[in-house]
Write a protein that holds these residues in place. Structure first.
Motif, PDB file in Angstrom:
ATOM      1  N   GLY A   1      -7.268  -1.735 -20.860  1.00 14.98           N
ATOM      2  CA  GLY A   1      -6.800  -2.985 -20.264  1.00 14.98           C
ATOM      3  C   GLY A   1      -5.328  -2.978 -19.866  1.00 14.98           C
ATOM      4  O   GLY A   1      -4.861  -3.927 -19.237  1.00 14.98           O
ATOM      5  N   GLN A   2      -4.611  -1.950 -20.231  1.00 12.95           N
ATOM      6  CA  GLN A   2      -3.200  -1.886 -19.843  1.00 12.95           C
ATOM      7  C   GLN A   2      -2.869  -0.524 -19.231  1.00 12.95           C
ATOM      8  O   GLN A   2      -3.611   0.430 -19.408  1.00 12.95           O
ATOM      9  N   ALA A   3      -1.771  -0.462 -18.482  1.00 10.63           N
ATOM     10  CA  ALA A   3      -1.339   0.814 -17.893  1.00 10.63           C
ATOM     11  C   ALA A   3      -0.583   1.599 -18.954  1.00 10.63           C
ATOM     12  O   ALA A   3       0.417   1.120 -19.500  1.00 10.63           O
ATOM     13  N   ASN A   4      -1.083   2.784 -19.284  1.00 10.69           N
ATOM     14  CA  ASN A   4      -0.478   3.623 -20.319  1.00 10.69           C
ATOM     15  C   ASN A   4       0.209   4.829 -19.687  1.00 10.69           C
ATOM     16  O   ASN A   4      -0.315   5.430 -18.754  1.00 10.69           O
ATOM     17  N   GLU A   5       1.342   5.173 -20.237  1.00 11.31           N
ATOM     18  CA  GLU A   5       1.998   6.397 -19.806  1.00 11.31           C
ATOM     19  C   GLU A   5       1.571   7.518 -20.750  1.00 11.31           C
ATOM     20  O   GLU A   5       1.590   7.326 -21.970  1.00 11.31           O
TER      21      GLU A   5
END
Lengths: 165, 165
Positions: free
Chosen positions: B147-151
């Motif tokens: 659900g989130q943008a991960n690096e």
């Protein structure tokens, strides 16, 4: 047949997983790959501390395996495509999450970090290896998924209908 | 011992996966769970069309299994915590990606959609089941990650050093 340098082709990859709960915390999963047409049987479980029987690896072990191996597969596949020969590759990955519990509520979770250490045995230059890893990142389904915020659709079966939840 | 309603506790979940390439496209993975202290052996492979020997499921089958079963585990665990009894649960998940190839370049990938169909056998009200699923979503490590943008951090071994790439 000649392929022009800028010809664009797309392909779809669809994976279906159907899982049923068995035992205390065990799940038995049938995965169908629309790519190969193959079906795979897999299972997860939890340890006793989470009420399971440790009869299979936990879901997060599957996630970590997917994250590490998807990139490795692309490194090997693109090594041929880019003509950057490699003799061997090993990857270590770490997945780190945090859970937060308020009072007696169910815990909530959040990702903290994902890191991959790549060891490639190759006579290629550092520049070429960086180019290979760069291409593998862009081709890795898992990495591209983790890199953006995805919405997951959920439907619950209510009688004979499926209701968005 | 009493737990106050708003006491906040956190816990860390760390999973380490170490994988080596063997055969044509097979990867053999050792996964260590910092939660249970257990180690798991897993393997991936590709089908002949991708240069593999089909000796194990592909990386994306592991991903799909993780996505579906992580939510199922939370539904069963939180069913007890929230006192919303369920008799059975099955979940079907679909993962959809697209690949794009320009000329003879390596392909690039992108996620298209992730969908979960949840079938719960329970005498609980629809409202309670929605509450249970809502809690399971927030507790599901995979869902919160997607659900989130991960690096993702990448390091390459160069001699005896690790270099960010």
């Amino acid at each position: 047949m000649q392929v022009s340098d800028d010809e664009v082709k797309t392909f779809e990859v669809v994976i279906d997983a159907t899982a049923k709960a068995v035992g205390k915390m065990r799940n038995e999963v049938t995965v169908y790959s629309g790519v190969s047409g193959n079906t795979f049987q897999m299972a997860t479980d939890e340890g006793p501390v989470h009420g399971g029987d440790s009869s299979a690896p936990p879901p997060l072990a599957y996630f970590a395996t997917a994250m590490v191996t998807c990139l490795m597969t692309q490194i090997r596949a693109f090594s041929k495509r880019l003509r950057i020969p490699i003799n061997d590759v090993s990857v270590s990955g770490r997945c780190h999450w945090r859970g937060t519990v308020v009072g007696r509520n169910p815990y909530e979770t959040e990702p903290i970090g994902f890191d991959l250490d790549i060891d490639i045995d190759s006579d290629a230059s550092l520049e070429d290896l960086k180019r290979l890893i760069g291409a593998a990142k862009k081709g890795c389904f898992i990495e591209q998924t983790l890199g953006q915020a995805n919405e997951i659709g959920h439907r619950l079966k209510v009688g004979e209908d499926w209701v968005e939840v």
